[in-house]
Write a protein that holds these residues in place. Structure first.
Motif, PDB file in Angstrom:
ATOM      1  N   UNK A 113     -22.238 -32.824 -38.423  1.00 50.76           N
ATOM      2  CA  UNK A 113     -23.697 -32.915 -38.417  1.00 50.76           C
ATOM      3  C   UNK A 113     -24.261 -32.636 -39.804  1.00 50.76           C
ATOM      4  N   UNK A 114     -23.645 -31.691 -40.523  1.00 46.47           N
ATOM      5  CA  UNK A 114     -24.086 -31.384 -41.883  1.00 46.47           C
ATOM      6  C   UNK A 114     -23.948 -32.602 -42.783  1.00 46.47           C
ATOM      7  N   UNK A 115     -22.829 -33.315 -42.651  1.00 47.92           N
ATOM      8  CA  UNK A 115     -22.635 -34.510 -43.463  1.00 47.92           C
ATOM      9  C   UNK A 115     -23.601 -35.620 -43.068  1.00 47.92           C
ATOM     10  N   UNK A 116     -23.891 -35.728 -41.768  1.00 45.79           N
ATOM     11  CA  UNK A 116     -24.879 -36.719 -41.323  1.00 45.79           C
ATOM     12  C   UNK A 116     -26.245 -36.414 -41.925  1.00 45.79           C
ATOM     13  N   UNK A 117     -26.660 -35.151 -41.866  1.00 42.76           N
ATOM     14  CA  UNK A 117     -27.957 -34.760 -42.418  1.00 42.76           C
ATOM     15  C   UNK A 117     -27.993 -34.945 -43.928  1.00 42.76           C
ATOM     16  N   UNK A 118     -26.820 -34.853 -44.556  1.00 42.23           N
ATOM     17  CA  UNK A 118     -26.731 -35.024 -45.999  1.00 42.23           C
ATOM     18  C   UNK A 118     -26.674 -36.497 -46.386  1.00 42.23           C
ATOM     19  N   UNK A 119     -26.647 -37.376 -45.374  1.00 41.94           N
ATOM     20  CA  UNK A 119     -26.643 -38.811 -45.646  1.00 41.94           C
ATOM     21  C   UNK A 119     -25.322 -39.347 -46.152  1.00 41.94           C
ATOM     22  N   UNK A 120     -24.211 -38.723 -45.749  1.00 38.34           N
ATOM     23  CA  UNK A 120     -22.899 -39.158 -46.215  1.00 38.34           C
ATOM     24  C   UNK A 120     -22.553 -40.522 -45.624  1.00 38.34           C
ATOM     25  N   UNK A 121     -22.424 -41.556 -46.455  1.00 34.87           N
ATOM     26  CA  UNK A 121     -22.131 -42.895 -45.926  1.00 34.87           C
ATOM     27  C   UNK A 121     -20.663 -43.098 -45.553  1.00 34.87           C
ATOM     28  N   UNK A 122     -19.794 -42.151 -45.896  1.00 30.69           N
ATOM     29  CA  UNK A 122     -18.365 -42.325 -45.646  1.00 30.69           C
ATOM     30  C   UNK A 122     -17.882 -41.540 -44.431  1.00 30.69           C
ATOM     31  N   UNK A 123     -18.752 -40.782 -43.789  1.00 28.86           N
ATOM     32  CA  UNK A 123     -18.340 -40.035 -42.598  1.00 28.86           C
ATOM     33  C   UNK A 123     -18.043 -41.005 -41.461  1.00 28.86           C
ATOM     34  N   UNK A 124     -16.955 -40.763 -40.754  1.00 28.71           N
ATOM     35  CA  UNK A 124     -16.594 -41.581 -39.595  1.00 28.71           C
ATOM     36  C   UNK A 124     -16.519 -40.691 -38.363  1.00 28.71           C
ATOM     37  N   UNK A 125     -17.406 -40.933 -37.411  1.00 27.37           N
ATOM     38  CA  UNK A 125     -17.362 -40.197 -36.148  1.00 27.37           C
ATOM     39  C   UNK A 125     -16.314 -40.766 -35.208  1.00 27.37           C
ATOM     40  N   UNK A 126     -15.964 -42.030 -35.405  1.00 25.85           N
ATOM     41  CA  UNK A 126     -14.979 -42.695 -34.544  1.00 25.85           C
ATOM     42  C   UNK A 126     -13.839 -43.244 -35.405  1.00 25.85           C
ATOM     43  N   UNK A 127     -12.973 -42.374 -35.922  1.00 24.37           N
ATOM     44  CA  UNK A 127     -11.919 -42.831 -36.834  1.00 24.37           C
ATOM     45  C   UNK A 127     -10.882 -43.725 -36.179  1.00 24.37           C
ATOM     46  N   UNK A 128     -10.804 -43.713 -34.848  1.00 23.48           N
ATOM     47  CA  UNK A 128      -9.829 -44.567 -34.155  1.00 23.48           C
ATOM     48  C   UNK A 128     -10.564 -45.584 -33.279  1.00 23.48           C
ATOM     49  N   UNK A 129     -11.542 -46.241 -33.872  1.00 24.27           N
ATOM     50  CA  UNK A 129     -12.384 -47.157 -33.117  1.00 24.27           C
ATOM     51  C   UNK A 129     -11.596 -48.334 -32.554  1.00 24.27           C
ATOM     52  N   UNK A 130     -10.590 -48.803 -33.277  1.00 26.83           N
ATOM     53  CA  UNK A 130      -9.783 -49.923 -32.760  1.00 26.83           C
ATOM     54  C   UNK A 130      -9.098 -49.536 -31.446  1.00 26.83           C
ATOM     55  N   UNK A 131      -8.581 -48.318 -31.373  1.00 28.70           N
ATOM     56  CA  UNK A 131      -7.935 -47.868 -30.132  1.00 28.70           C
ATOM     57  C   UNK A 131      -8.971 -47.698 -29.026  1.00 28.70           C
ATOM     58  N   UNK A 132     -10.172 -47.287 -29.402  1.00 34.24           N
ATOM     59  CA  UNK A 132     -11.252 -47.182 -28.422  1.00 34.24           C
ATOM     60  C   UNK A 132     -11.560 -48.552 -27.819  1.00 34.24           C
ATOM     61  N   UNK A 133     -11.655 -49.569 -28.673  1.00 36.80           N
ATOM     62  CA  UNK A 133     -11.958 -50.917 -28.193  1.00 36.80           C
ATOM     63  C   UNK A 133     -10.851 -51.414 -27.263  1.00 36.80           C
ATOM     64  N   UNK A 134      -9.585 -51.141 -27.630  1.00 40.31           N
ATOM     65  CA  UNK A 134      -8.473 -51.549 -26.780  1.00 40.31           C
ATOM     66  C   UNK A 134      -8.549 -50.865 -25.420  1.00 40.31           C
ATOM     67  N   UNK A 135      -8.879 -49.569 -25.423  1.00 42.36           N
ATOM     68  CA  UNK A 135      -8.975 -48.832 -24.165  1.00 42.36           C
ATOM     69  C   UNK A 135     -10.113 -49.364 -23.307  1.00 42.36           C
ATOM     70  N   UNK A 136     -11.237 -49.729 -23.934  1.00 44.77           N
ATOM     71  CA  UNK A 136     -12.360 -50.268 -23.181  1.00 44.77           C
ATOM     72  C   UNK A 136     -12.018 -51.622 -22.572  1.00 44.77           C
ATOM     73  N   UNK A 137     -11.277 -52.444 -23.306  1.00 40.79           N
ATOM     74  CA  UNK A 137     -10.823 -53.725 -22.749  1.00 40.79           C
ATOM     75  C   UNK A 137      -9.921 -53.488 -21.540  1.00 40.79           C
ATOM     76  N   UNK A 138      -9.044 -52.503 -21.642  1.00 41.42           N
ATOM     77  CA  UNK A 138      -8.163 -52.176 -20.512  1.00 41.42           C
ATOM     78  C   UNK A 138      -8.975 -51.676 -19.325  1.00 41.42           C
ATOM     79  N   UNK A 139     -10.017 -50.896 -19.585  1.00 40.98           N
ATOM     80  CA  UNK A 139     -10.870 -50.397 -18.504  1.00 40.98           C
ATOM     81  C   UNK A 139     -11.523 -51.546 -17.749  1.00 40.98           C
ATOM     82  N   UNK A 140     -11.987 -52.561 -18.481  1.00 42.64           N
ATOM     83  CA  UNK A 140     -12.622 -53.715 -17.816  1.00 42.64           C
ATOM     84  C   UNK A 140     -11.582 -54.533 -17.055  1.00 42.64           C
TER      85      UNK A 140
END
Length: 215
Positions: A113-140
């Motif tokens: 949250x501190x980095x978000x408030x500081x406007x850090x453009x390189x912060x990643x809240x979802x560093x494994x987004x590709x795996x998230x997308x794969x899991x969501x496809x499997x869920x559907x």
């Protein structure tokens, strides 16, 4: 008897770059734990805490944002979630796991949250987004989620829920006059209702029609 010459002080072993970086991250996490994420640590303070020349911390991390991102990575790598996979769970179980994880790692979330408030453009809240997308496809595909479900939006909104709750829960409990344990129990129950609503399949057109008068 003549005085014996004083023994030369033993040379301190030079730390490797990996050891120095590790010491700096440990120092940063210690200061954040002691003073709070919003206290505003500086690179010089971290270097002093670690017993490292302040020039080295600039050489290794460059600025405070980079140091905080590295410290976040350290916490994730050493956490239970980093040690085992939760990707084989269903959508509902994955989101429940993340709520529990968030409550156990509030320091990490406050740093993010501190980095978000500081406007850090390189912060990643979802560093494994590709795996998230794969899991969501499997869920559907498995029927866990409706075929037309907006999985990414579901992921985003449930993440916003557990991230916000974990950061603000102590203040919320104080204002509501509740013990944390009671608030958590009630919050988990409501969160489950939210998840059940997301995975429920949409009603057909016939089901959406209002019941005739008298029924």
């Amino acid at each position: 008897m003549p005085d014996q010459p004083a023994a030369a002080p033993a040379k301190r072993r030079r730390r490797t770059r990996q050891e120095t970086e590790s010491d700096l991250l440990d120092a940063a996490l210690h200061l954040l734990e002691r003073d709070g994420a919003l206290a505003g640590i500086t690179l010089r303070e971290v270097a002093k805490e670690a017993g490292v020349n302040h020039g080295q911390i600039y050489q290794y991390f460059g600025d405070r944002r980079t140091l905080l991102r590295a410290a976040i990575g350290r916490l994730i790598d050493t956490s239970e979630l980093g040690a085992r996979s939760h990707w084989d769970q269903s959508f509902v179980e994955r989101r429940r796991t993340m709520l529990r994880y968030a409550l156990e790692h509030t320091q990490l979330l406050r740093m993010e949250a501190l980095l978000v408030l500081d406007g850090d453009p390189e912060l990643s809240l979802f560093p494994e987004l590709d795996r998230t997308k794969e899991a969501l496809q499997r869920d559907r595909a498995s029927g866990e989620l409706p075929e037309d479900a907006d999985g990414l939006a579901m992921h985003a909104m449930t993440a916003a829920t557990y991230l916000g709750y974990a950061i603000f829960r102590e203040t919320i409990a104080r204002e509501l006059g509740l013990e944390l344990e009671e608030l958590d129990q009630r919050a988990f129950a409501v969160y489950d209702l939210m998840l059940e609503g997301l995975v429920r399949h949409p009603r057909t057109d016939e089901e959406r029609q209002p019941a005739p008068p008298g029924e």
